[in-house]
Write a protein that holds these residues in place. Structure first.
Motif, short mmCIF file in Angstrom:
data_model
loop_
_atom_site.label_atom_id
_atom_site.label_comp_id
_atom_site.label_asym_id
_atom_site.label_seq_id
_atom_site.Cartn_x
_atom_site.Cartn_y
_atom_site.Cartn_z
N GLY A 2 0.81 -1.21 0.00
CA GLY A 2 0.00 0.00 0.00
C GLY A 2 0.84 1.26 0.00
N ASP A 3 0.20 2.38 0.33
CA ASP A 3 0.87 3.68 0.45
C ASP A 3 1.56 4.10 -0.84
OD1 ASP A 3 -0.02 3.28 3.01
OD2 ASP A 3 1.92 3.47 3.97
N TRP A 4 0.83 4.03 -1.94
CA TRP A 4 1.38 4.41 -3.25
C TRP A 4 1.30 5.92 -3.44
CZ3 TRP A 4 3.78 1.05 -6.54
CH2 TRP A 4 3.64 -0.31 -6.25
N GLU A 5 2.42 6.53 -3.78
CA GLU A 5 2.48 7.97 -4.01
C GLU A 5 2.22 8.34 -5.46
OE1 GLU A 5 2.73 10.12 -1.70
OE2 GLU A 5 3.70 9.16 0.02
N ASP A 6 2.36 7.39 -6.36
CA ASP A 6 2.15 7.66 -7.79
C ASP A 6 1.76 6.36 -8.48
OD1 ASP A 6 4.53 6.21 -7.94
OD2 ASP A 6 5.77 8.00 -8.17
N GLY A 7 1.59 6.44 -9.80
CA GLY A 7 1.24 5.26 -10.57
C GLY A 7 -0.26 4.99 -10.58
N PRO A 8 -0.66 3.83 -11.10
CA PRO A 8 -2.08 3.53 -11.31
C PRO A 8 -2.89 3.45 -10.02
CG PRO A 8 -0.72 1.60 -11.78
CD PRO A 8 0.21 2.75 -11.65
N VAL A 9 -2.28 3.03 -8.91
CA VAL A 9 -3.05 2.97 -7.66
C VAL A 9 -3.40 4.38 -7.20
CG1 VAL A 9 -3.01 2.28 -5.23
CG2 VAL A 9 -2.05 0.76 -6.97
N ARG A 10 -2.42 5.28 -7.26
CA ARG A 10 -2.68 6.67 -6.87
C ARG A 10 -3.72 7.30 -7.81
NH1 ARG A 10 -0.80 9.74 -2.38
NH2 ARG A 10 -1.32 11.91 -2.81
N GLU A 11 -3.63 6.99 -9.08
CA GLU A 11 -4.61 7.50 -10.03
C GLU A 11 -6.00 6.94 -9.73
OE1 GLU A 11 -2.98 6.34 -13.75
OE2 GLU A 11 -1.25 7.69 -13.62
N ALA A 12 -6.06 5.69 -9.32
CA ALA A 12 -7.35 5.08 -8.97
C ALA A 12 -7.95 5.75 -7.75
CB ALA A 12 -7.17 3.58 -8.72
N ILE A 13 -7.11 6.11 -6.77
CA ILE A 13 -7.60 6.81 -5.59
C ILE A 13 -8.25 8.14 -5.99
CG2 ILE A 13 -6.92 7.94 -3.43
CD1 ILE A 13 -4.65 5.85 -3.23
N ALA A 14 -7.55 8.89 -6.84
CA ALA A 14 -8.08 10.18 -7.28
C ALA A 14 -9.38 10.00 -8.06
CB ALA A 14 -7.03 10.90 -8.13
N TYR A 15 -9.44 8.98 -8.91
CA TYR A 15 -10.66 8.74 -9.68
C TYR A 15 -11.82 8.34 -8.78
CZ TYR A 15 -13.97 6.37 -12.75
OH TYR A 15 -15.12 5.97 -13.39
N LEU A 16 -11.56 7.47 -7.81
CA LEU A 16 -12.62 7.06 -6.89
C LEU A 16 -13.08 8.23 -6.02
CD1 LEU A 16 -11.27 3.54 -5.85
CD2 LEU A 16 -13.29 4.04 -7.25
N ARG A 17 -12.19 9.16 -5.72
CA ARG A 17 -12.59 10.37 -5.02
C ARG A 17 -13.60 11.16 -5.83
NH1 ARG A 17 -13.01 12.30 -0.12
NH2 ARG A 17 -14.95 11.47 -0.95
N GLU A 18 -13.37 11.27 -7.13
CA GLU A 18 -14.29 12.00 -8.00
C GLU A 18 -15.65 11.32 -8.05
OE1 GLU A 18 -12.57 12.35 -11.85
OE2 GLU A 18 -10.83 13.51 -11.18
N VAL A 19 -15.65 10.01 -8.22
CA VAL A 19 -16.91 9.28 -8.37
C VAL A 19 -17.70 9.29 -7.06
CG1 VAL A 19 -17.96 7.04 -8.89
CG2 VAL A 19 -15.95 7.81 -10.17
N THR A 20 -17.04 9.04 -5.94
CA THR A 20 -17.76 9.02 -4.66
C THR A 20 -18.29 10.41 -4.30
OG1 THR A 20 -15.63 9.23 -3.49
CG2 THR A 20 -16.55 7.02 -3.73
N SER A 21 -17.52 11.43 -4.57
CA SER A 21 -17.98 12.79 -4.28
C SER A 21 -19.22 13.13 -5.10
CB SER A 21 -16.86 13.80 -4.56
OG SER A 21 -15.78 13.64 -3.68
N ALA A 22 -19.24 12.69 -6.34
CA ALA A 22 -20.37 12.99 -7.22
C ALA A 22 -21.65 12.33 -6.73
CB ALA A 22 -20.05 12.53 -8.65
N HIS A 23 -21.52 11.22 -6.01
CA HIS A 23 -22.70 10.48 -5.54
C HIS A 23 -22.95 10.63 -4.04
CE1 HIS A 23 -23.66 8.40 -9.32
NE2 HIS A 23 -22.36 8.37 -9.53
N GLY A 24 -22.20 11.50 -3.38
CA GLY A 24 -22.42 11.71 -1.95
C GLY A 24 -22.04 10.52 -1.10
N VAL A 25 -21.07 9.73 -1.56
CA VAL A 25 -20.60 8.54 -0.86
C VAL A 25 -19.21 8.82 -0.31
CG1 VAL A 25 -19.84 6.15 -1.23
CG2 VAL A 25 -21.99 6.95 -2.22
N THR A 26 -18.92 8.36 0.89
CA THR A 26 -17.61 8.61 1.47
C THR A 26 -16.58 7.62 0.94
OG1 THR A 26 -18.08 7.23 3.40
CG2 THR A 26 -18.56 9.59 3.59
N LEU A 27 -15.30 7.97 1.14
CA LEU A 27 -14.20 7.16 0.63
C LEU A 27 -13.16 6.95 1.72
CD1 LEU A 27 -12.93 5.76 -1.88
CD2 LEU A 27 -11.74 7.94 -2.33
N GLY A 28 -12.78 5.70 1.92
CA GLY A 28 -11.74 5.37 2.88
C GLY A 28 -10.69 4.49 2.22
#
Length: 256
Positions: A179-205
């Protein structure tokens, strides 16, 4: 984890894998907000998990349990014992998210059975409505497929939160399982999931191994809460630090 429950801070939980009643109490005394009882990995069985949940104060909104599948039978037992969130692993489709919601929520949102439970577990005029507000249905996204289908998963009615499993997610991208990825596809996935969850009012952990990494995610607004550490990993670290300290002290004495 619902947005209304987050308040001004970012809750910090830990993963518990051993059947010890004392660990959540020690963690709370240290400043942790809650626990994710891990029935998927580790030594925790259903009976022990239900007992631990009953030892945690009812008002703790972050008494969570991660199950091995959205099977409603163990989920019902955990909820009736006081679990305030159910984490379902490796959710990769809308149907899996719907199965989780069905097991965690009362009708008409889900199909959870109404039966004996802890006294005053869900105070309010409507016990079932209060129960649905109190319990979070949490889909764990930990594969590339889950990320690719995030929109259909996160938009599931009744879903409250998404929890990222970074190590398995990394493996699904052909990377080392950490874990604890600072870059690469995992970090990009975190940012993408932040966008999707925010759009639907769902929290992200997300699970984090290092406090510095978790602090960085909070500062960047990428996640709402974290599971920071696993009991056995934390114990292993403490054991290692203690022996290393002893060796250092012995070395200092031998050269003085």
């Amino acid at each position: 984890m619902k947005r209304a429950a987050l308040g001004d801070g970012n809750p910090v939980l830990f993963h518990q894998t051993v059947p010890a009643f004392s660990i959540p109490e020690w963690a709370a005394a240290a400043g942790y907000d809650g626990v994710i009882l891990d029935l998927q990995h580790g030594e925790l069985g259903l009976e022990a998990a239900c007992g631990i949940l009953r030892s945690i104060p009812r008002e703790n909104a972050y008494a969570y349990a991660r199950v091995g599948s959205p099977d409603p039978a163990p989920i019902l037992r955990l909820l009736d014992s006081g679990a305030r969130g159910i984490v379902a692993p490796t959710v990769e489709s809308r149907s899996q998210a719907e199965a989780l919601v069905a097991a965690a929520k009362y009708p008409p949102t889900g199909s959870r059975s109404l039966g004996p439970s802890r006294p005053a577990l869900y105070p309010g005029d409507s016990y079932t409505e209060a129960g649905d507000r109190a319990v979070s249905a949490i889909a764990q996204i930990e594969t590339r497929t889950g990320v690719d289908r995030a929109e259909e998963i996160v938009s599931t009615p009744g879903l409250d939160s998404v929890y990222i499993g970074p190590a398995d997610l990394a493996v699904s991208y052909g990377l080392p399982g950490r874990g604890d990825w600072e870059d690469g596809p995992v970090r990009e996935a975190i940012a993408y999931l932040r966008e999707v969850t925010s759009a639907h009012g769902v929290t992200l952990g997300i699970y984090c191994g290092r406090p510095e990494y978790a602090a960085g995610l909070f500062a960047a607004g990428l996640v709402d809460y974290t599971g920071l550490g696993i009991d056995l990993v934390l114990l292993n670290r403490a054991f290692g630090d203690t022996i290393a300290g002893l060796d250092s002290a012995r070395s200092a004495r031998s050269t003085s």
